[in-house]
Enzyme design. Structure first.
Site, PDB file in Angstrom:
ATOM      1  N   ASN A   9       0.866  -1.178   0.000  1.00  0.00           N
ATOM      2  CA  ASN A   9       0.000   0.000   0.000  1.00  0.00           C
ATOM      3  C   ASN A   9       0.904   1.230   0.000  1.00  0.00           C
ATOM      4  O   ASN A   9       1.485   1.559   1.032  1.00  0.00           O
ATOM      5  CB  ASN A   9      -0.913  -0.022   1.239  1.00  0.00           C
ATOM      6  CG  ASN A   9      -1.801   1.212   1.299  1.00  0.00           C
ATOM      7  OD1 ASN A   9      -1.828   2.025   0.375  1.00  0.00           O
ATOM      8  ND2 ASN A   9      -2.539   1.361   2.405  1.00  0.00           N
ATOM      9  N   LYS A  11       0.067   4.220  -0.237  1.00  0.00           N
ATOM     10  CA  LYS A  11      -0.602   5.388   0.365  1.00  0.00           C
ATOM     11  C   LYS A  11      -0.333   6.624  -0.503  1.00  0.00           C
ATOM     12  O   LYS A  11      -0.226   6.493  -1.714  1.00  0.00           O
ATOM     13  CB  LYS A  11      -0.162   5.574   1.818  1.00  0.00           C
ATOM     14  CG  LYS A  11      -0.328   4.277   2.628  1.00  0.00           C
ATOM     15  CD  LYS A  11      -0.169   4.458   4.106  1.00  0.00           C
ATOM     16  CE  LYS A  11      -0.338   3.114   4.805  1.00  0.00           C
ATOM     17  NZ  LYS A  11      -0.317   3.206   6.254  1.00  0.00           N
ATOM     18  N   HIS A  97      -9.603   1.216   4.719  1.00  0.00           N
ATOM     19  CA  HIS A  97      -8.356   1.413   5.470  1.00  0.00           C
ATOM     20  C   HIS A  97      -8.648   2.341   6.655  1.00  0.00           C
ATOM     21  O   HIS A  97      -9.463   3.266   6.541  1.00  0.00           O
ATOM     22  CB  HIS A  97      -7.286   2.019   4.559  1.00  0.00           C
ATOM     23  CG  HIS A  97      -5.921   1.940   5.169  1.00  0.00           C
ATOM     24  ND1 HIS A  97      -5.509   2.806   6.141  1.00  0.00           N
ATOM     25  CD2 HIS A  97      -4.915   1.054   4.980  1.00  0.00           C
ATOM     26  CE1 HIS A  97      -4.281   2.467   6.524  1.00  0.00           C
ATOM     27  NE2 HIS A  97      -3.898   1.404   5.831  1.00  0.00           N
ATOM     28  N   GLU A  99      -7.092   4.721   7.774  1.00  0.00           N
ATOM     29  CA  GLU A  99      -6.864   6.139   7.464  1.00  0.00           C
ATOM     30  C   GLU A  99      -8.091   6.740   6.766  1.00  0.00           C
ATOM     31  O   GLU A  99      -8.440   7.902   6.990  1.00  0.00           O
ATOM     32  CB  GLU A  99      -5.595   6.284   6.599  1.00  0.00           C
ATOM     33  CG  GLU A  99      -4.350   5.982   7.437  1.00  0.00           C
ATOM     34  CD  GLU A  99      -3.199   5.356   6.684  1.00  0.00           C
ATOM     35  OE1 GLU A  99      -3.178   5.386   5.441  1.00  0.00           O
ATOM     36  OE2 GLU A  99      -2.296   4.812   7.358  1.00  0.00           O
ATOM     37  N   GLU A 169      -5.604  -4.930  10.263  1.00  0.00           N
ATOM     38  CA  GLU A 169      -4.550  -3.943  10.517  1.00  0.00           C
ATOM     39  C   GLU A 169      -4.857  -3.218  11.831  1.00  0.00           C
ATOM     40  O   GLU A 169      -5.649  -2.258  11.834  1.00  0.00           O
ATOM     41  CB  GLU A 169      -4.504  -2.910   9.390  1.00  0.00           C
ATOM     42  CG  GLU A 169      -4.221  -3.496   8.019  1.00  0.00           C
ATOM     43  CD  GLU A 169      -3.602  -2.449   7.089  1.00  0.00           C
ATOM     44  OE1 GLU A 169      -2.491  -2.696   6.623  1.00  0.00           O
ATOM     45  OE2 GLU A 169      -4.212  -1.391   6.871  1.00  0.00           O
ATOM     46  N   GLY A 175       2.424   2.116  10.913  1.00  0.00           N
ATOM     47  CA  GLY A 175       3.410   3.193  10.826  1.00  0.00           C
ATOM     48  C   GLY A 175       4.083   3.521  12.148  1.00  0.00           C
ATOM     49  O   GLY A 175       4.745   4.556  12.262  1.00  0.00           O
ATOM     50  N   SER A 215       3.357  -2.360  10.340  1.00  0.00           N
ATOM     51  CA  SER A 215       4.800  -2.469  10.549  1.00  0.00           C
ATOM     52  C   SER A 215       5.376  -3.819  10.134  1.00  0.00           C
ATOM     53  O   SER A 215       6.281  -4.336  10.797  1.00  0.00           O
ATOM     54  CB  SER A 215       5.151  -2.112  12.007  1.00  0.00           C
ATOM     55  OG  SER A 215       4.761  -0.775  12.290  1.00  0.00           O
TER      56      SER A 215
END
Ligand code: 13P
Length: 253
Positions: A9, A11, A97, A99, A169, A175, A215
């Protein structure tokens, strides 16, 4: 046999030129994808055509969009339809996702509509789920994820659900450099599979790929992927480094 998948991904990173270089570097490094293994690159919309061209003819390698809209077409300035993706031969779309849930307020119900329009058009959703740190600390992760699955996916038929890839996730691992341990990943992946087994039966549940994201790196991928219910990874930061992502592909079981 369910598929083992290394999914990148990107992003909102890289330029077109940097993205081209990264794909060239990954393709050039030695890696092998067995019949039941796939590599997927979820790239920004403006790079879809470039990326699709780069991997053209490469076996078991696919390009994904990072999002799509829930409407067929029309006056939705700035949005991207599944018809547009289909016209580029895109076969996967990342949906839900964390985000997008957080910054763009995407709800489970809205995501259900996106899942539907993808499946109606034979595009596979890579459906993301996962809890925040406070939920994990209160040991509420199973209930939280079960609700996400129930509200966005459980209206689907047994045939449809087998065209969905799940990406678990945990938000606290995205991250942050803080990976879930392989035991933590296995425990919740097994729980997720059990939810599908209860709803659709064990045979269907066994066909669904459940990826871990948060991660993932070259150095921890093998341990994570060795778990029986971890069928690969959805990778952010490490997918921007060719040698790291190739190591992750090569860690698939
Ligand atoms: P990181 O691999 O950078 O933690 O990101 C994970 C992720 O969000 C993939 O979708």
């Amino acid at each position: 046999m369910r598929k083992q998948i290394a999914a990148a991904n990107w992003k909102m990173n890289l330029t077109l030129q940097k993205g081209e270089e990264l794909l060239d570097d990954i393709i050039a490094l030695p890696h092998e994808l067995k019949a039941d293994q796939q590599a997927i690159f979820a790239v920004p919309f403006p790079y879809l055509a470039m990326a699709q061209q780069k991997v053209h003819g490469k076996k078991n390698v696919f390009i994904a969009a990072q999002n799509c809209y829930n409407k067929k077409s029309g006056a939705y300035t700035g949005e991207t339809s599944v018809e547009m993706l289909l016209s580029l031969d895109i076969s996967y779309v990342v949906l839900g996702h964390s985000e997008r849930r957080e910054y763009f307020n995407e709800s489970n119900q809205f995501l259900a509509e996106k899942v539907n329009i993808c499946l109606e058009n034979k595009i596979h959703p890579i459906f993301c789920c996962g809890e925040a740190l406070n939920v994990r600390e209160a040991n509420g992760q199973n209930d939280f994820v079960a609700k996400q699955l129930e509200e966005s996916l459980f209206h689907l038929s047994a045939e449809q659900i087998q065209n969905v890839v799940i990406a678990y996730e945990p938000i606290w691992a995205i991250g942050t450099g803080k990976t879930a341990t392989s035991d933590q990943a296995q425990e919740i992946h097994a729980f997720i599979r059990s939810q599908f087994a209860t709803k659709y039966g064990a045979a269907v549940a066994n066909n669904i790929s459940i990826l871990y994201g948060g991660s993932v790196k070259g150095s921890n991928a093998k341990e994570l992927f060795s778990q029986p219910d971890v069928d690969g990874g959805l990778v952010g930061g490490a997918a921007l480094v060719a040698s790291e992502f190739v190591a992750i592909i090569n860690a698939l079981k």
